[in-house]
Scaffold this motif. Structure first.
Motif, PDB file in Angstrom:
ATOM      1  N   PRO A 139       0.749  -1.198   0.100  1.00  0.00           N
ATOM      2  CA  PRO A 139      -0.014  -0.152   0.025  1.00  0.00           C
ATOM      3  C   PRO A 139       0.792   1.191   0.075  1.00  0.00           C
ATOM      4  CG  PRO A 139      -0.303  -1.165   2.126  1.00  0.00           C
ATOM      5  CD  PRO A 139       0.480  -2.176   1.277  1.00  0.00           C
ATOM      6  N   LYS A 140       2.103   1.396   0.671  1.00  0.00           N
ATOM      7  CA  LYS A 140       2.734   2.603   0.910  1.00  0.00           C
ATOM      8  C   LYS A 140       3.408   2.716  -0.610  1.00  0.00           C
ATOM      9  CE  LYS A 140       6.787   4.574   2.959  1.00  0.00           C
ATOM     10  NZ  LYS A 140       6.008   5.749   3.743  1.00  0.00           N
ATOM     11  N   LYS A 141       3.968   1.901  -1.158  1.00  0.00           N
ATOM     12  CA  LYS A 141       4.363   1.831  -2.467  1.00  0.00           C
ATOM     13  C   LYS A 141       3.576   2.401  -3.843  1.00  0.00           C
ATOM     14  CE  LYS A 141       7.613  -0.164  -5.871  1.00  0.00           C
ATOM     15  NZ  LYS A 141       8.322  -1.337  -6.252  1.00  0.00           N
ATOM     16  N   THR A 142       2.369   1.623  -3.354  1.00  0.00           N
ATOM     17  CA  THR A 142       1.037   2.000  -4.488  1.00  0.00           C
ATOM     18  C   THR A 142       0.668   3.591  -4.495  1.00  0.00           C
ATOM     19  OG1 THR A 142       0.191  -0.217  -4.193  1.00  0.00           O
ATOM     20  CG2 THR A 142      -1.286   1.504  -5.004  1.00  0.00           C
ATOM     21  N   SER A 143       0.695   4.279  -2.826  1.00  0.00           N
ATOM     22  CA  SER A 143       0.403   5.658  -2.900  1.00  0.00           C
ATOM     23  C   SER A 143       1.482   6.448  -3.574  1.00  0.00           C
ATOM     24  CB  SER A 143       0.394   5.599  -1.341  1.00  0.00           C
ATOM     25  OG  SER A 143      -0.535   4.943  -0.655  1.00  0.00           O
TER      26      SER A 143
ATOM     27  N   GLU B  64       3.886  11.407   2.250  1.00  0.00           N
ATOM     28  CA  GLU B  64       4.819  10.545   1.598  1.00  0.00           C
ATOM     29  C   GLU B  64       5.857  11.577   1.020  1.00  0.00           C
ATOM     30  OE1 GLU B  64       4.786   7.599   1.948  1.00  0.00           O
ATOM     31  OE2 GLU B  64       2.811   6.834   2.258  1.00  0.00           O
ATOM     32  N   LYS B  65       7.055  10.585   0.514  1.00  0.00           N
ATOM     33  CA  LYS B  65       8.198  11.323  -0.244  1.00  0.00           C
ATOM     34  C   LYS B  65       8.419  10.661  -1.404  1.00  0.00           C
ATOM     35  CE  LYS B  65      10.824  12.779   3.989  1.00  0.00           C
ATOM     36  NZ  LYS B  65      12.198  12.699   4.670  1.00  0.00           N
ATOM     37  N   ILE B  66       8.102  11.563  -2.169  1.00  0.00           N
ATOM     38  CA  ILE B  66       8.237  10.820  -3.748  1.00  0.00           C
ATOM     39  C   ILE B  66       9.726  11.040  -4.503  1.00  0.00           C
ATOM     40  CG2 ILE B  66       5.902  11.152  -4.266  1.00  0.00           C
ATOM     41  CD1 ILE B  66       6.357  14.093  -5.450  1.00  0.00           C
TER      42      ILE B  66
ATOM     43  N   PHE C  51       8.267  19.752  -4.095  1.00  0.00           N
ATOM     44  CA  PHE C  51       7.359  19.279  -3.556  1.00  0.00           C
ATOM     45  C   PHE C  51       7.514  19.372  -1.896  1.00  0.00           C
ATOM     46  CE2 PHE C  51       9.739  15.362  -3.479  1.00  0.00           C
ATOM     47  CZ  PHE C  51       9.588  14.893  -2.260  1.00  0.00           C
ATOM     48  N   LEU C  52       6.592  19.381  -0.866  1.00  0.00           N
ATOM     49  CA  LEU C  52       6.837  19.356   0.490  1.00  0.00           C
ATOM     50  C   LEU C  52       6.025  18.400   1.151  1.00  0.00           C
ATOM     51  CD1 LEU C  52       7.890  20.806   2.974  1.00  0.00           C
ATOM     52  CD2 LEU C  52       6.083  22.353   3.151  1.00  0.00           C
ATOM     53  N   SER C  53       6.514  17.345   1.921  1.00  0.00           N
ATOM     54  CA  SER C  53       5.804  16.334   2.405  1.00  0.00           C
ATOM     55  C   SER C  53       5.270  16.718   3.819  1.00  0.00           C
ATOM     56  CB  SER C  53       6.751  14.951   2.400  1.00  0.00           C
ATOM     57  OG  SER C  53       5.934  13.927   3.215  1.00  0.00           O
ATOM     58  N   ILE C  54       4.206  16.876   4.120  1.00  0.00           N
ATOM     59  CA  ILE C  54       3.634  17.137   5.505  1.00  0.00           C
ATOM     60  C   ILE C  54       3.138  16.065   6.173  1.00  0.00           C
ATOM     61  CG2 ILE C  54       2.086  19.064   6.431  1.00  0.00           C
ATOM     62  CD1 ILE C  54       2.251  20.632   3.726  1.00  0.00           C
ATOM     63  N   ILE C  55       3.269  16.015   7.549  1.00  0.00           N
ATOM     64  CA  ILE C  55       2.857  14.874   8.278  1.00  0.00           C
ATOM     65  C   ILE C  55       1.428  15.360   8.597  1.00  0.00           C
ATOM     66  CG2 ILE C  55       3.160  13.607  10.571  1.00  0.00           C
ATOM     67  CD1 ILE C  55       5.229  12.839   8.412  1.00  0.00           C
ATOM     68  N   LYS C  56       0.590  14.708   8.457  1.00  0.00           N
ATOM     69  CA  LYS C  56      -0.891  14.957   8.688  1.00  0.00           C
ATOM     70  C   LYS C  56      -1.162  16.194   8.038  1.00  0.00           C
ATOM     71  CE  LYS C  56      -0.952  12.938  13.573  1.00  0.00           C
ATOM     72  NZ  LYS C  56      -1.266  13.203  14.963  1.00  0.00           N
ATOM     73  N   GLY C  57      -0.743  16.038   6.673  1.00  0.00           N
ATOM     74  CA  GLY C  57      -1.015  17.168   5.968  1.00  0.00           C
ATOM     75  C   GLY C  57      -2.584  17.473   5.614  1.00  0.00           C
ATOM     76  N   ASP C  58      -3.384  16.475   5.614  1.00  0.00           N
ATOM     77  CA  ASP C  58      -4.873  16.737   5.373  1.00  0.00           C
ATOM     78  C   ASP C  58      -5.337  17.608   6.609  1.00  0.00           C
ATOM     79  OD1 ASP C  58      -4.768  14.808   7.280  1.00  0.00           O
ATOM     80  OD2 ASP C  58      -5.574  13.211   6.043  1.00  0.00           O
ATOM     81  N   ASN C  59      -4.881  17.726   7.641  1.00  0.00           N
ATOM     82  CA  ASN C  59      -5.236  18.666   8.662  1.00  0.00           C
ATOM     83  C   ASN C  59      -4.489  19.919   8.749  1.00  0.00           C
ATOM     84  OD1 ASN C  59      -6.981  17.039  10.355  1.00  0.00           O
ATOM     85  ND2 ASN C  59      -5.184  15.726  10.955  1.00  0.00           N
ATOM     86  N   LEU C  60      -3.651  20.217   7.939  1.00  0.00           N
ATOM     87  CA  LEU C  60      -2.821  21.400   7.872  1.00  0.00           C
ATOM     88  C   LEU C  60      -2.715  22.334   6.518  1.00  0.00           C
ATOM     89  CD1 LEU C  60       0.287  19.834   9.602  1.00  0.00           C
ATOM     90  CD2 LEU C  60      -1.668  21.395  10.607  1.00  0.00           C
ATOM     91  N   SER C  61      -3.232  21.799   5.415  1.00  0.00           N
ATOM     92  CA  SER C  61      -3.297  22.278   4.171  1.00  0.00           C
ATOM     93  C   SER C  61      -4.756  21.852   3.493  1.00  0.00           C
ATOM     94  CB  SER C  61      -2.220  21.529   3.230  1.00  0.00           C
ATOM     95  OG  SER C  61      -2.523  21.796   1.863  1.00  0.00           O
ATOM     96  N   GLN C  62      -5.188  23.274   3.024  1.00  0.00           N
ATOM     97  CA  GLN C  62      -6.558  22.815   2.243  1.00  0.00           C
ATOM     98  C   GLN C  62      -6.247  22.336   1.055  1.00  0.00           C
ATOM     99  OE1 GLN C  62      -9.675  26.402   1.364  1.00  0.00           O
ATOM    100  NE2 GLN C  62      -8.036  26.462  -0.068  1.00  0.00           N
ATOM    101  N   SER C  63      -5.390  22.372   0.248  1.00  0.00           N
ATOM    102  CA  SER C  63      -5.089  21.609  -0.837  1.00  0.00           C
ATOM    103  C   SER C  63      -5.252  20.099  -0.800  1.00  0.00           C
ATOM    104  CB  SER C  63      -3.842  22.071  -1.674  1.00  0.00           C
ATOM    105  OG  SER C  63      -3.892  23.551  -1.968  1.00  0.00           O
ATOM    106  N   ILE C  64      -4.136  19.648   0.195  1.00  0.00           N
ATOM    107  CA  ILE C  64      -4.104  18.246   0.593  1.00  0.00           C
ATOM    108  C   ILE C  64      -5.663  17.718   1.176  1.00  0.00           C
ATOM    109  CG2 ILE C  64      -3.194  16.623   2.184  1.00  0.00           C
ATOM    110  CD1 ILE C  64      -0.678  18.244   2.075  1.00  0.00           C
ATOM    111  N   ALA C  65      -6.452  18.586   1.816  1.00  0.00           N
ATOM    112  CA  ALA C  65      -7.507  18.138   2.412  1.00  0.00           C
ATOM    113  C   ALA C  65      -8.584  18.094   1.352  1.00  0.00           C
ATOM    114  CB  ALA C  65      -8.152  19.258   3.458  1.00  0.00           C
ATOM    115  N   ALA C  66      -8.510  18.682   0.439  1.00  0.00           N
ATOM    116  CA  ALA C  66      -9.375  18.751  -0.764  1.00  0.00           C
ATOM    117  C   ALA C  66      -9.171  17.355  -1.618  1.00  0.00           C
ATOM    118  CB  ALA C  66      -9.144  19.825  -1.630  1.00  0.00           C
ATOM    119  N   ALA C  67      -7.846  17.052  -1.734  1.00  0.00           N
ATOM    120  CA  ALA C  67      -7.357  15.677  -2.334  1.00  0.00           C
ATOM    121  C   ALA C  67      -7.977  14.634  -1.311  1.00  0.00           C
ATOM    122  CB  ALA C  67      -5.851  15.665  -2.682  1.00  0.00           C
ATOM    123  N   SER C  68      -7.949  14.820  -0.195  1.00  0.00           N
ATOM    124  CA  SER C  68      -8.308  13.700   0.516  1.00  0.00           C
ATOM    125  C   SER C  68      -9.889  13.455   0.638  1.00  0.00           C
ATOM    126  CB  SER C  68      -8.029  13.935   2.125  1.00  0.00           C
ATOM    127  OG  SER C  68      -8.955  14.928   2.788  1.00  0.00           O
ATOM    128  N   ILE C  69     -10.683  14.528   0.352  1.00  0.00           N
ATOM    129  CA  ILE C  69     -12.240  14.480   0.275  1.00  0.00           C
ATOM    130  C   ILE C  69     -12.420  13.850  -1.075  1.00  0.00           C
ATOM    131  CG2 ILE C  69     -14.164  16.030  -0.312  1.00  0.00           C
ATOM    132  CD1 ILE C  69     -13.140  17.774   1.782  1.00  0.00           C
TER     133      ILE C  69
END
Length: 205
Positions: free
Chosen positions: A87-91, A114-116, A123-141
């Motif tokens: 799953p990690k590699k797939t992501s 993740e680090k690509i 890019f910037l990898s952000i731990i718990k980014g879906d709680n800290l970035s509107q763009s990441i949160a939108a992607a999560s939705i």
């Protein structure tokens, strides 16, 4: 939720993509990776980590994101692919594919944890980014809504597993159904330890 985006805007970046995945820990169903670029002027305080939203809230926000976003896309990875690559590699593969596909329309990427490697876009990898970035949160939705819709389809095909309710996660009800009906190839993730145990148990019967 826009502090990372605002900082990057000040540095001259305009088209900032958020990326996230949904379904990594599920026992069944696909893993979905999504990318989203929102307008620089757009701000919606209701957009946050998809896990913190109700189904109704996610669906409403999904429709708005699709409408206002400069870019929205996703990749659906079937369970057999997740079994093969983990799953990690797939992501990571999904994120790299989406970034490379849309690199002409992206200046910078904000990624949840993740680090690509296979991309020329900064890019910037952000731990718990879906709680800290509107763009990441939108992607999560986006990823969550798309995956839930895929699980609804599986629920119609295999009602005994109640996928519309458990969404493929390892609930007690799902476990009981697995013991009774056996895992299904390319629906359940055969590489996962809980599924392996159930397969071993059923093979001994």
């Amino acid at each position: 939720m826009k502090k990372y985006e605002e900082s990057l805007y000040c540095q001259g970046y305009k088209n900032i993509a958020g990326l996230d995945e949904v379904g990594r820990g599920c026992w069944a169903g696909p893993l979905v990776v999504a990318i989203c670029v929102l307008p620089t002027s757009y701000c919606n305080s209701k957009i946050k980590d998809s896990k913190k939203l109700s189904v109704h809230q996610r669906n409403i926000l999904f429709e708005e994101i699709i409408k206002v976003a400069l870019l929205v896309d996703w990749i659906i990875f079937e369970p057999s692919y997740v079994d093969e690559h983990n799953p990690k590699k797939t992501s990571i593969i999904g994120m790299e594919q989406l970034i490379n596909k849309h690199q002409k329309n992206i200046d910078f990427c904000l990624i949840d944890a993740e680090k690509i490697k296979q991309t020329s876009i900064p890019f910037l990898s952000i731990i718990k980014g879906d709680n800290l970035s509107q763009s990441i949160a939108a992607a999560s939705i986006v990823a969550k809504v798309i995956r839930d819709r895929e699980m609804e389809k599986l629920d119609h095909l295999y009602p005994e597993y109640k996928f519309s309710k458990n969404k493929g996660y390892g609930t007690k009800e799902h476990q009981i159904a697995l013991m009774k009906n056996k895992p299904i190839f390319n629906v359940h993730r055969f590489s996962y330890k809980p599924i392996k145990k159930i397969l071993d148990y059923n093979n001994k019967l």
